[in-house]
Write an enzyme that holds these catalytic residues in place. Sequence first.
Site, PDB file in Angstrom:
ATOM      1  CE  LYS A   1      -1.788   2.936   2.591  1.00  0.00           C
ATOM      2  NZ  LYS A   1      -1.748   4.170   1.774  1.00  0.00           N
TER       3      LYS A   1
ATOM      4  N   GLY B   1       7.225   5.194   7.839  1.00  0.00           N
ATOM      5  CA  GLY B   1       6.385   6.392   7.860  1.00  0.00           C
ATOM      6  C   GLY B   1       6.552   7.121   9.172  1.00  0.00           C
ATOM      7  CB  SER B   2       4.412   9.648  10.767  1.00  0.00           C
ATOM      8  OG  SER B   2       3.208   8.935  10.942  1.00  0.00           O
TER       9      SER B   2
ATOM     10  N   GLY C   1       3.343   4.618  13.178  1.00  0.00           N
ATOM     11  CA  GLY C   1       4.120   3.459  13.629  1.00  0.00           C
ATOM     12  C   GLY C   1       3.622   2.943  14.970  1.00  0.00           C
TER      13      GLY C   1
ATOM     14  CD  GLU D   1      13.439   4.090   8.092  1.00  0.00           C
ATOM     15  OE1 GLU D   1      13.200   5.091   8.827  1.00  0.00           O
ATOM     16  OE2 GLU D   1      13.773   4.180   6.912  1.00  0.00           O
TER      17      GLU D   1
ATOM     18  CB  CYS E   1      13.413   9.099   7.830  1.00  0.00           C
ATOM     19  SG  CYS E   1      14.195   7.850   6.804  1.00  0.00           S
TER      20      CYS E   1
ATOM     21  CD  GLU F   1      10.953  12.983  10.876  1.00  0.00           C
ATOM     22  OE1 GLU F   1       9.824  12.504  11.124  1.00  0.00           O
ATOM     23  OE2 GLU F   1      11.825  12.366  10.241  1.00  0.00           O
TER      24      GLU F   1
HETATM   25  P1  ADP Z   1       4.109  10.168   6.055  1.00  0.00           P
HETATM   26  O1  ADP Z   1       3.519  11.447   6.544  1.00  0.00           O
HETATM   27  O2  ADP Z   1       5.596  10.104   6.111  1.00  0.00           O
HETATM   28  O3  ADP Z   1       3.534   9.681   4.766  1.00  0.00           O
HETATM   29  P2  ADP Z   1       2.318   8.450   7.510  1.00  0.00           P
HETATM   30  O4  ADP Z   1       2.613   7.627   8.707  1.00  0.00           O
HETATM   31  O5  ADP Z   1       1.229   9.434   7.589  1.00  0.00           O
HETATM   32  O6  ADP Z   1       3.707   9.118   7.163  1.00  0.00           O
HETATM   33  O7  ADP Z   1       2.029   7.530   6.267  1.00  0.00           O
HETATM   34  C1  ADP Z   1       2.894   6.497   5.861  1.00  0.00           C
HETATM   35  C2  ADP Z   1       2.069   5.421   5.209  1.00  0.00           C
HETATM   36  O8  ADP Z   1       1.234   4.831   6.202  1.00  0.00           O
HETATM   37  C3  ADP Z   1       1.133   5.915   4.113  1.00  0.00           C
HETATM   38  O9  ADP Z   1       1.059   4.940   3.080  1.00  0.00           O
HETATM   39  C4  ADP Z   1      -0.190   6.036   4.846  1.00  0.00           C
HETATM   40  O10 ADP Z   1      -1.315   5.964   3.987  1.00  0.00           O
HETATM   41  C5  ADP Z   1      -0.103   4.810   5.737  1.00  0.00           C
HETATM   42  N1  ADP Z   1      -0.996   4.830   6.906  1.00  0.00           N
HETATM   43  C6  ADP Z   1      -1.378   5.879   7.661  1.00  0.00           C
HETATM   44  N2  ADP Z   1      -2.248   5.480   8.632  1.00  0.00           N
HETATM   45  C7  ADP Z   1      -2.400   4.134   8.497  1.00  0.00           C
HETATM   46  C8  ADP Z   1      -3.158   3.124   9.181  1.00  0.00           C
HETATM   47  N3  ADP Z   1      -3.948   3.410  10.205  1.00  0.00           N
HETATM   48  N4  ADP Z   1      -3.070   1.857   8.750  1.00  0.00           N
HETATM   49  C9  ADP Z   1      -2.264   1.529   7.708  1.00  0.00           C
HETATM   50  N5  ADP Z   1      -1.548   2.422   7.013  1.00  0.00           N
HETATM   51  C10 ADP Z   1      -1.605   3.716   7.389  1.00  0.00           C
END
Ligand code: ADP
Length: 494
Positions: A191, A244-245, A249, A266, A300, A397
């Site tokens: 995804k 991601g964030s 995480g 990560e 990151c 960050e």
């Molecule tokens: P960034 O702001 O660096 O994109 P995010 O954590 O917001 O970091 O998003 C990273 C990824 O995680 C994206 O693909 C986002 O759609 C996905 N994501 C965000 N929330 C969820 C969740 N509850 N379950 C699964 N994937 C998620």
Amino acid sequence: MTATTESLMLPQTFKFTSAEHGAFIDGTETAAGVSTIDTLDPATGRVITTIAETDNETVDRAVESAARAFEGEWGTMLPARREELLHRFADLIEENAAELAQYDALEGGKPISHVESVDLPLAVEQFRYYAGWPTKIQGATVPVSTSDTHVYTRRIPLGVVAAITPWNFPLCQAAIKLAPALAAGNTVVLKPSELTSLSSLRLAHLAIEAGLPAGTVNVVTGTGAGTGQALVSHPKVAKISFTGSEATGRHLGAEAGRSLKHISLELGGKNPHIIFADADIAKAAAYAATTAYFYSGQVCFSGSRLMVERAVLDDVLSAVEEHADALVLGHGLDRSSTMGPLSSATHREKVERYLNTVSGTGATVAFGGSRAKESGYFLEPTAIVGPADTDPVVAEEIFGPVLVIQPFDSIEELVPRANSGQYGLTAGVWTRDARKAHTVARQLQAGTVWVNTYADYNAAAPFGGFKNSGFGKDCGPAGLDKFLDTQTVWMSLA
Ligand code: ADP
């Protein structure tokens, strides 16, 4: 300096424009739900295309397809054949590099020259490196203290992997997850971020063209809260691999705990980049500016917290400013651009909120801080000098082109301050004194420390964070290990 975007044209090979993009399941792209999301060009704010918000039922089909491929052709394929197919996949990424680069440059706003010279080679390297592994994954015979018994272990794949990637390195991140997961014998539902889905969809097509069985690589597009959540909570997903964030995480960690799934994370970083007075100052400052403003700081492992020995603070600051002045802000597809916009209007507002916290703290904005263009989400390369370790611009960050610069006076003072942050992803040390370099490097709480260089990355070298930067290394044998489990077989010879 700014680059003009007037003469820009969509790439000739751009195949997805104005079509609706669905999920990629069981070897074909398919309609994936009732609603769609507009993907915007962050350099202009204009709509590029629409992608599907993949609904729960379609996510379920994707996971079922991956589960069938795991039980079937991919899971039972001989290792040497799996290697051949992964090499072929790498070949196809190379052959289609020009097209793939355009998607990430257009959707992410990243200068295309950077995508071509950094992202694509890194993605190919992941496949080449891990393509060598399937024939080398070994168990062990175990010297148990039991008579007439033969014990051995087998290293086995986990099953269906949910790979969740962020918007900043769509192609690279997909490769960093797909290559080791597939080499270990797993199948994947990927995804990508809803902001940057096109290169991931294209990768899934290339997987089929390379000869990977249908269902081995599936892609579901959509938001995190909708499609992402449906994927990670699916009972047939064995492992979540997330980049991601920190907030997401933590959420996924709790989700994995509830459903007892494997997980690797990560997450963010606020990385101390340290320059001692005895360093090659010109080179150190050039690296400091490059890593701070590369991809507008949306990285990151960006060296976003520059710590400089007081005696050379002014020299470093003026050299960094000179590099920042030379950056050419422009559209991702414009070959003269060396810095693009931020990913979205919302994200730029978040970065600006950090800048607003500076006034009244004693720190100063040395340069930058303004919106650079009328259209698109550009922000000037910016430096803040002298913030305290606890100020939000240092402790958190920012994920933007904002470099914080802090002086220090001694190693004794420096190390605890550099370790005071919540994150532990990377750090950099510049000095001509090897003893000092090793002394500081081993004390830094960072998963990767670069000495007299910064941001080097290779598929063979483990990469991943400590503390709130997450756990589970990418790259190297450790990157493969997290996609494998161990089975122990006891056999009586009595
Ligand atoms: P960034 O702001 O660096 O994109 P995010 O954590 O917001 O970091 O998003 C990273 C990824 O995680 C994206 O693909 C986002 O759609 C996905 N994501 C965000 N929330 C969820 C969740 N509850 N379950 C699964 N994937 C998620």
